[in-house]
Scaffold this active site. Structure first.
Site, PDB file in Angstrom:
ATOM      1  N   CYS A 398       0.840  -1.201   0.000  1.00  0.00           N
ATOM      2  CA  CYS A 398       0.000   0.000   0.000  1.00  0.00           C
ATOM      3  C   CYS A 398       0.876   1.252   0.000  1.00  0.00           C
ATOM      4  O   CYS A 398       1.485   1.570  -1.014  1.00  0.00           O
ATOM      5  CB  CYS A 398      -0.982  -0.061   1.153  1.00  0.00           C
ATOM      6  N   HIS A 525      -3.600  -4.875   0.422  1.00  0.00           N
ATOM      7  CA  HIS A 525      -2.946  -5.447   1.610  1.00  0.00           C
ATOM      8  C   HIS A 525      -3.047  -6.970   1.547  1.00  0.00           C
ATOM      9  O   HIS A 525      -3.992  -7.540   2.087  1.00  0.00           O
ATOM     10  CB  HIS A 525      -3.634  -4.960   2.885  1.00  0.00           C
ATOM     11  N   GLU A 527      -1.627  -9.116   3.197  1.00  0.00           N
ATOM     12  CA  GLU A 527      -1.477  -9.761   4.509  1.00  0.00           C
ATOM     13  C   GLU A 527      -2.802 -10.194   5.123  1.00  0.00           C
ATOM     14  O   GLU A 527      -2.854 -11.138   5.905  1.00  0.00           O
ATOM     15  CB  GLU A 527      -0.721  -8.838   5.480  1.00  0.00           C
TER      16      GLU A 527
HETATM   17  N1  GLN Z   1      -1.825   6.746   2.892  1.00  0.00           N
HETATM   18  C1  GLN Z   1      -1.933   5.990   1.686  1.00  0.00           C
HETATM   19  C2  GLN Z   1      -3.296   6.152   1.019  1.00  0.00           C
HETATM   20  O1  GLN Z   1      -4.227   6.594   1.621  1.00  0.00           O
HETATM   21  C3  GLN Z   1      -1.647   4.525   1.949  1.00  0.00           C
HETATM   22  C4  GLN Z   1      -2.664   3.852   2.830  1.00  0.00           C
HETATM   23  C5  GLN Z   1      -2.185   2.546   3.358  1.00  0.00           C
HETATM   24  O2  GLN Z   1      -1.001   2.243   3.329  1.00  0.00           O
HETATM   25  N2  GLN Z   1      -3.083   1.766   3.907  1.00  0.00           N
HETATM   26  O3  GLN Z   1      -3.448   5.834  -0.137  1.00  0.00           O
END
Ligand code: GLN
Length: 603
Positions: A398, A525, A527
C-alpha cells in the site's frame, strides 16, 4: 445454532482472542462448521478511526469493514471470511437503537438500556450467527462469541446482561460459557493461586452468567489440588477446568486444548456428543512442528512508523511468518524506524542512524508496510532505494508501493520533487494522487475499502506466477491515493512495470521491476488473506527470494510445499519469533508472549 461464549477475568491481555479462535479451530476439526462474533464494548462504531499505536492494527474485511484485529485471528485460524457485522461495538448497537427511536419504532415508549439495548444485542447476535462465512451454503453449526474486556468493566455491563438473557433464551444444551482467567504463581515456592479466579467467577455469577468451563492461564499445568480447589469454589467440574500454560507459539493452543479434551467438555455442554468425529488436527500439528524446529534465519527489515509494536502490524507479521514456515526459515524481524534512516538522524543521533542502516543492510529482505501521514516517508524512500539499487528483495504494501513509485520517479526519472499529493499537495510531479471511487466533491467515505479485483496485464511476471498464474486476484484495500495513471507510460518506459491493474486499467495494483530479483509493490494489503497453511503469494515471494528459493517457488506456481523435505522432524519446541535478537515481548502479555490480542484499551 449452538453458541460458545468466551469471557475474560482478572486482567486484560490473557489471550482471550487466541483462546476463542483455538476453540473454534478445535470444534472445526471435529467436523463442525464454525463462525464467530467479536464484541468490543467501546463506543467507537468501528476500528477505522482507532490508532494502531494504541489499539493494534485495523483489520480489513472483504466487505470493507474496518474491525478489531481479533477478527484476523478468527479468519486465520478458522480459514473463514467474516463480515463487518461480526464485530459488534457499543457504538453500533446504540446507533441502531437510536436510528429506530428516530423512526418511531418504539411507539412512544421510553427507550432504555434494558430492554431496548439488550434486545438489540441479542437480535444482532442471532442474525449475524446465521451468515455463512466458510464459503458453504446455510448457517454454521456453532458460533463462538468473544466478549472483549474483562468481567466487571462498566462498559461491558449491557452486553453481560444481554448474554445472560440470551443463554436463558437459547436454553441449556445450546450455550456454553468458557471463562478465561489467570492463575498467578507467587513466590519462589511457585504456589498456584486460585483466589483471583474465584473472585472473577463470583463476579460473573453475580451478573447472571454461569461458567461451564474455566480456561486458566498459568505458566505451568495446574496441579490436581489446585484444580480441585477451583472446582469446589467455582462450581465447575474438574474435567471442565483447562490450563493454558505457556507454549512456544500460539499454534500450540488448539493442540493443548485437544490434549486436555476441551472439545469433549464443550460438545457435552452443547449436546453434540456422538454427532461429531474425533478432532483431525494432523495438518495443523505437522505445521506446528515445522515452526518449532526452524533454525535457519531469514531476516526481514520492517521499515515502519511504529517499531517494536507487533500489534500495530499484526497481520503483516503473521503473513511473514506463514511464508517463512512454508519456506522452512525462522523469521527474524528487524524493526527499523523509518525516521532513523534519514539524514537528520545522522546529524542529531549518529549512533541511532548507524544502527538503523546496519540493521537494514544486514537483512535478507526489506518490507515497507502500509501507513498514513508523512512521518518517516523520507526514510522509507531511502530503504526502497537501497533495496532497488542493491538488488535486495523488496515488498511494498500500500503506502510501501507508493513509496517505491515516488523513489523511482525521483531517482530514475530524475523528477526530484516527485511526491504523493498526500504529503505535498503542491508537488510539480504528482506521481501518487487522490482518486476517489465515488464523487470528488463528496467529503468522507472516500477510502477505497475492502475486496477489489486485480487483473494481471503481464501473464508471466513474478506476481502472476506467485498467484498460481490466475488471470485475476481479489485482495483487500484500504487507501485513498493511487499511482497517477497519466505517468504510467513514463514509468514503464524506464523499466517499472505495472503488472496488475483494476478492471478499468486506470488503477495500478501491482508493480514489479523485471530487472530485479524481487522488487514488488501492491496497492492492496495481501497480509489480510494470509493463512497458516496458505501463505499470501507476495509474502511468499519475498521470503522465498530472501532465502534463495524464489526460482523453485515460481516454477511451482507459487507453492512452496514441494520444497518441504518429506517427513517432518520431531525436534523439541524451542523456537520463538525474534526481533533484533530478543524474543518479542507482547505489549500486553498475551498467550505466549509473542502476539497479543490488542485489547489494550480495556484495562
Ligand atoms: N496513505 C496511503 C493512502 O491513503 C496509503 C494507505 C495505506 O497504506 N493503507 O493511499
Amino acid at each position: 445454532m449452538k453458541y460458545v461464549l468466551v469471557t475474560g477475568g482478572v486482567v486484560s491481555g490473557l489471550g482471550k482472542g487466541v483462546t476463542a479462535s483455538s476453540i473454534g479451530l478445535l470444534l472445526k476439526a471435529c467436523g463442525l462448521r464454525v463462525t464467530s462474533i467479536k464484541i468490543d464494548p467501546y463506543l467507537n462504531t468501528d476500528a477505522g478511526t482507532m490508532s494502531p499505536f494504541e489499539h493494534g492494527e485495523v483489520f480489513v474485511l472483504d466487505d470493507g469493514g474496518e474491525v478489531d484485529l481479533d477478527l484476523g485471528n478468527y479468519e486465520r485460524f478458522l480459514d473463514i471470511k467474516l463480515t463487518r457485522d461480526n464485530n459488534i461495538t457499543t457504538g453500533k448497537i446504540y446507533q441502531s437503537v437510536l436510528d429506530s427511536e428516530r423512526k418511531g419504532d418504539y411507539l412512544g415508549k421510553t427507550v432504555q438500556v434494558v430492554p431496548h439495548i439488550t434486545d438489540a444485542i441479542q437480535k444482532w447476535i442471532e442474525r449475524v450467527a446465521l451468515i455463512p462465512v466458510d464459503g458453504k451454503e446455510g448457517p454454521a453449526d456453532v458460533c463462538v462469541i468473544e466478549l472483549g474486556g474483562t468481567i466487571g468493566d462498566i462498559e461491558s455491563m449491557p452486553f453481560i446482561e444481554a448474554l445472560g438473557q440470551f443463554s436463558y433464551h437459547v436454553g441449556p444444551g445450546n450455550f456454553c460459557l468458557i471463562h478465561v482467567s489467570l492463575v498467578p504463581v507467587l513466590n519462589v515456592v511457585g504456589e498456584q493461586k486460585t483466589k483471583p479466579t474465584q473472585h472473577s467467577v463470583r463476579g460473573l455469577r453475580g451478573l447472571g452468567l454461569t461458567p461451564n468451563i474455566l480456561a486458566c492461564r498459568s505458566t505451568k499445568a495446574l496441579e490436581d489440588n489446585v484444580k480441585a480447589k477451583l472446582s469446589q469454589f467455582c462450581h465447575v467440574a474438574a474435567e471442565n477446568i483447562l490450563t493454558l500454560y505457556d507454549v512456544p507459539n500460539i499454534w500450540h493452543i488448539p493442540l493443548l486444548l485437544r490434549d486436555q479434551k476441551a472439545h469433549e467438555a464443550i460438545l457435552k455442554e452443547l449436546n453434540l456428543i456422538g454427532v461429531t468425529r474425533e478432532p483431525d488436527l494432523q495438518e495443523w500439528t505437522a505445521r506446528t512442528r515445522v515452526y518449532d524446529i526452524l533454525h535457519e534465519p531469514v531476516r526481514i527489515a520492517m521499515v515502519g512508523k511504529y517499531t517494536g509494536l507487533s500489534d500495530s502490524y499484526l497481520s503483516v507479521l503473521k503473513a511473514l511468518l506463514h511464508a517463512s514456515v512454508a519456506c522452512w526459515r525462522k523469521l527474524v524481524v528487524e524493526w527499523v524506524a523509518a525516521g532513523d534512516l534519514e539524514d537528520v538522524t545522522a546529524k542529531e543521533a549518529p549512533d541511532v542512524y548507524k544502527n538503523a542502516w546496519d540493521l537494514l543492510k544486514g537483512s535478507d529482505g526489506v518490507l515497507v508496510p502500509g501507513g498514513f501521514g508523512d512521518r518517516g516517508v523520507q526514510g522509507k524512500i531511502l530503504a526502497a532505494k537501497y533495496a532497488r539499487e542493491n538488488k535486495v528483495p523488496f515488498l511494498g504494501v500500500c503506502l510501501g508501493m507508493q513509496i517505491a513509485v515516488i523513489e523511482f520517479a525521483r531517482s530514475v526519472l530524475g523528477l526530484h520533487d516527485a511526491n504523493s499529493t498526500e504529503f505535498d499537495p503542491e508537488t510539480s510531479h504528482p506521481c501518487v494522487i487522490f482518486m476517489p471511487e465515488g464523487s470528488k466533491t463528496h467529503m468522507g467515505g472516500t477510502m477505497r475499502l475492502g475486496s477489489r479485483r486485480t487483473y494481471f496485464k503481464v501473464p508471466n511476471c513474478k506476481s502472476a506466477k506467485l498467484y498460481n498464474n490466475d488471470s485475476f486476484v481479489d485482495e483487500r484495500h484500504r487507501h485513498r491515493y493511487e499511482v497517477n495513471p497519466n505517468m504510467v507510460q513514463q514509468f514503464e518506459n524506464a523499466g517499472l512495470s505495472f503488472v496488475g491493474r483494476d478492471e478499468t486499467g486506470q488503477r495500478m495494483e501491482i508493480i514489479e521491476l523485471p530487472s530485479h530479483p524481487y522488487f514488488v509493490g501492491a496497492q492492496f494489503h495481501p497480509e489480510f488473506k494470509s493463512r497458516p497453511g496458505k501463505p499470501s503469494a507476495l509474502f511468499l515471494g519475498l521470503i522465498a527470494a530472501a532465502s534463495g528459493q524464489l526460482d523453485a517457488v515460481l516454477q511451482n506456481y507459487g507453492h512452496a510445499s514441494k520444497l518441504l523435505p518429506n517427513g517432518i522432524g520431531n525436534g523439541k519446541p524451542t523456537v520463538k519469533t525474534y526481533q533484533n535478537g530478543n524474543a518479542i515481548k507482547s505489549s500486553n502479555g498475551s498467550l505466549n508472549g509473542v502476539y497479543s490480542n490488542g485489547n489494550g484499551a480495556h484495562h
